[in-house]
Write a protein that holds these residues in place. Sequence first.
Motif, PDB file in Angstrom:
ATOM      1  N   PHE A 110      -9.976  44.303  38.433  1.00  0.00           N
ATOM      2  CA  PHE A 110     -11.407  44.296  38.099  1.00  0.00           C
ATOM      3  C   PHE A 110     -11.994  42.901  38.319  1.00  0.00           C
ATOM      4  O   PHE A 110     -13.050  42.736  38.927  1.00  0.00           O
ATOM      5  CB  PHE A 110     -11.589  44.728  36.634  1.00  0.00           C
ATOM      6  N   PHE A 111     -11.303  41.887  37.817  1.00  0.00           N
ATOM      7  CA  PHE A 111     -11.815  40.517  37.982  1.00  0.00           C
ATOM      8  C   PHE A 111     -11.819  40.102  39.459  1.00  0.00           C
ATOM      9  O   PHE A 111     -12.735  39.422  39.910  1.00  0.00           O
ATOM     10  CB  PHE A 111     -10.987  39.526  37.155  1.00  0.00           C
ATOM     11  N   ASN A 112     -10.788  40.525  40.178  1.00  0.00           N
ATOM     12  CA  ASN A 112     -10.768  40.215  41.623  1.00  0.00           C
ATOM     13  C   ASN A 112     -12.019  40.753  42.296  1.00  0.00           C
ATOM     14  O   ASN A 112     -12.582  40.140  43.191  1.00  0.00           O
ATOM     15  CB  ASN A 112      -9.546  40.854  42.298  1.00  0.00           C
ATOM     16  N   CYS A 113     -12.411  41.933  41.841  1.00  0.00           N
ATOM     17  CA  CYS A 113     -13.545  42.608  42.472  1.00  0.00           C
ATOM     18  C   CYS A 113     -14.888  42.080  41.993  1.00  0.00           C
ATOM     19  O   CYS A 113     -15.921  42.474  42.500  1.00  0.00           O
ATOM     20  CB  CYS A 113     -13.483  44.098  42.185  1.00  0.00           C
ATOM     21  N   HIS A 114     -14.880  41.284  40.943  1.00  0.00           N
ATOM     22  CA  HIS A 114     -16.157  40.807  40.414  1.00  0.00           C
ATOM     23  C   HIS A 114     -16.301  39.302  40.566  1.00  0.00           C
ATOM     24  O   HIS A 114     -16.996  38.642  39.790  1.00  0.00           O
ATOM     25  CB  HIS A 114     -16.315  41.229  38.953  1.00  0.00           C
ATOM     26  N   GLY A 115     -15.595  38.764  41.536  1.00  0.00           N
ATOM     27  CA  GLY A 115     -15.843  37.370  41.903  1.00  0.00           C
ATOM     28  C   GLY A 115     -15.267  36.336  40.961  1.00  0.00           C
ATOM     29  O   GLY A 115     -15.661  35.175  41.010  1.00  0.00           O
ATOM     30  N   LEU A 116     -14.361  36.737  40.074  1.00  0.00           N
ATOM     31  CA  LEU A 116     -13.766  35.744  39.175  1.00  0.00           C
ATOM     32  C   LEU A 116     -12.272  36.040  39.012  1.00  0.00           C
ATOM     33  O   LEU A 116     -11.803  36.396  37.920  1.00  0.00           O
ATOM     34  CB  LEU A 116     -14.468  35.801  37.809  1.00  0.00           C
ATOM     35  N   PRO A 117     -11.507  35.917  40.104  1.00  0.00           N
ATOM     36  CA  PRO A 117     -10.090  36.299  40.028  1.00  0.00           C
ATOM     37  C   PRO A 117      -9.327  35.533  38.948  1.00  0.00           C
ATOM     38  O   PRO A 117      -9.629  34.367  38.691  1.00  0.00           O
ATOM     39  CB  PRO A 117      -9.553  35.925  41.415  1.00  0.00           C
ATOM     40  N   VAL A 118      -8.372  36.227  38.317  1.00  0.00           N
ATOM     41  CA  VAL A 118      -7.505  35.588  37.321  1.00  0.00           C
ATOM     42  C   VAL A 118      -6.541  34.676  38.075  1.00  0.00           C
ATOM     43  O   VAL A 118      -5.892  35.097  39.037  1.00  0.00           O
ATOM     44  CB  VAL A 118      -6.712  36.656  36.538  1.00  0.00           C
ATOM     45  N   THR A 119      -6.440  33.417  37.628  1.00  0.00           N
ATOM     46  CA  THR A 119      -5.550  32.491  38.336  1.00  0.00           C
ATOM     47  C   THR A 119      -4.320  32.125  37.524  1.00  0.00           C
ATOM     48  O   THR A 119      -3.389  31.519  38.036  1.00  0.00           O
ATOM     49  CB  THR A 119      -6.302  31.208  38.726  1.00  0.00           C
ATOM     50  N   CYS A 120      -4.320  32.470  36.228  1.00  0.00           N
ATOM     51  CA  CYS A 120      -3.171  32.097  35.393  1.00  0.00           C
ATOM     52  C   CYS A 120      -3.101  33.010  34.177  1.00  0.00           C
ATOM     53  O   CYS A 120      -4.137  33.342  33.581  1.00  0.00           O
ATOM     54  CB  CYS A 120      -3.376  30.645  34.946  1.00  0.00           C
ATOM     55  N   LEU A 121      -1.897  33.448  33.832  1.00  0.00           N
ATOM     56  CA  LEU A 121      -1.726  34.197  32.590  1.00  0.00           C
ATOM     57  C   LEU A 121      -1.190  33.234  31.531  1.00  0.00           C
ATOM     58  O   LEU A 121      -0.257  32.483  31.801  1.00  0.00           O
ATOM     59  CB  LEU A 121      -0.720  35.337  32.752  1.00  0.00           C
ATOM     60  N   VAL A 122      -1.776  33.247  30.344  1.00  0.00           N
ATOM     61  CA  VAL A 122      -1.192  32.526  29.210  1.00  0.00           C
ATOM     62  C   VAL A 122      -0.864  33.602  28.188  1.00  0.00           C
ATOM     63  O   VAL A 122      -1.771  34.239  27.639  1.00  0.00           O
ATOM     64  CB  VAL A 122      -2.165  31.482  28.623  1.00  0.00           C
ATOM     65  N   THR A 123       0.414  33.860  27.995  1.00  0.00           N
ATOM     66  CA  THR A 123       0.772  35.019  27.184  1.00  0.00           C
ATOM     67  C   THR A 123       1.868  34.671  26.183  1.00  0.00           C
ATOM     68  O   THR A 123       2.673  33.774  26.400  1.00  0.00           O
ATOM     69  CB  THR A 123       1.262  36.188  28.078  1.00  0.00           C
ATOM     70  N   ASP A 124       1.854  35.407  25.080  1.00  0.00           N
ATOM     71  CA  ASP A 124       2.823  35.175  24.016  1.00  0.00           C
ATOM     72  C   ASP A 124       4.250  35.450  24.525  1.00  0.00           C
ATOM     73  O   ASP A 124       4.485  36.407  25.286  1.00  0.00           O
ATOM     74  CB  ASP A 124       2.505  36.128  22.854  1.00  0.00           C
TER      75      ASP A 124
END
Length: 494
Positions: A110-124
């Motif tokens: 979804f983010f890729n398609c809306h012009g703000l791709p996720v570049t990093c996951l910060v996860t527990d």
Amino acid sequence: MATHTTEGERYLHVLAVPFPAQGHLTPLMRFCKLLLKHYQNRGSLRVTFLDFYPPNDSADHSFSFKFHHDRLLQRVRFPFPNFSQQLPSLQTFFDSLLCIESGLHQLIQFFNCHGLPVTCLVTDFMTTFPTQDVADKLGISRIALFTLSASRLLLINYASQNDTFSIEQVMDAINSTERRDEVFCDSVPGLPRLLNKDLPQFKHITDDTRTVWEFANRSWKACNSRAHAVVLNTFEELEPSACGLLSDDCDVPVYDVGLWIESLSGDTSTSMREEDERCIGWLDQQPTSSVLYISFGSTTMLSKGQFEALLHGVIDSKQRFLWVLRPGLIDDIDYCSASKEIISRSENRGFVVDWAPQLRVLSHSSVGGFLSHCGWNSTIESIANGVPILCWPYFADQHMNARFIVDEWRMGLQFKHTGEGGYLVESYEIETAIRSLMEGKEGSILRKNAHALKQKSSQCFESSGSSLLKLDALIKDMETSIQCGTVSSSSCKS
Ligand code: UDP
């Protein structure tokens, strides 16, 4: 509202995935806020924070949020099928986490398609499965957040290497109830002398000890080989040996960049319960350092016998107290009758709430001591406010934290004589320990030590402080090796 993104701008977009429990949500949000604050003058950082919710039916399985191109931090309601705090065992809970994988793929798409791709996951750390797999499949870097102490991670590191000690030895030590006071390890690098009873065990509603140790081993192996970095909510001066060893010996960089102790409210609140603010007004009316704050965190339960002994001890100590009586805290006694009983016997010295704004309580000048189950968040929140602790650990890492509070940092007391395998304390013992903490000579020494530690914890973020330097190094690492995205207004059909 200010617009923070412009077409063509380069940015880092962090997708933050918490483990859905109170003691895990808060540190992740605090860490995201810390990153945002320190990124402010260096470049663009966006954070999207997931809030899990149990879907109503099988058709209700899409994430929902208002998409803000211009917000630095936004939250997404994200369905977690089978999400319930009442699952039969932790294994079931860990298994149920796996089913968020496809939703994560969809959200990232979804983010890729809306012009703000996720570049990093910060996860527990506890969500390593499936978040590390998602990161690897999509070629996105993942930073793992370990929400407990460095020493706890070092213990996991040893168990996963299987040479210093094995899980079998840990299980044997934990299950040998008659050898609780025997030494488990004495000269293991980076760790203090630990007794069998200090080892993390997970006998809560069910006995999940082996499950959790094995799960932690697998998660750590995945993090230590596949994560971009690991971050810890501790600081070098607090756990020098463990922090040093982890940063020297692990295959991925480990950054001890704590303590993050920010009060969260409004848009960034992570409280799973409503905080009863009235207790602050009550604290305002009490003398300086006169109140004992009593809280056992979000999951610990007391037996009826423990509650009764505690109540007697607290009342007989004649100290002022603020008691968090979480619904469900006491087996077999309902909240209303327990709270009525406490108040009726307190001779106006006590106040009861079902959930407190804990950080505001601990930073209040009227609070002089904390009777705590020693969860890691409660422990560091107490350190950051210089409040000495009366330790009543129950399970998980709490006994180990208590060992540090009492023996390493000398800012707390532990009950000396306990029955029922360490879980029943006589009311006289409780009364005496409360008095020692609140009004005795020993208490004032512990308070002084707690203050010194508070000082150290705040110096960490002053110029050249250890945490600030490491945070700078982490951010440099993110800037140089995590691929930035470029804001675009292009969109596609998902
Ligand atoms: N907490 C709170 N109000 C309360 C009791 C606890 O806000 O009345 C918060 C506390 O500040 C801490 C978290 O809940 O951040 C508990 O985490 P901890 O690691 O101490 O224990 P756990 O709940 O995981 O056993």
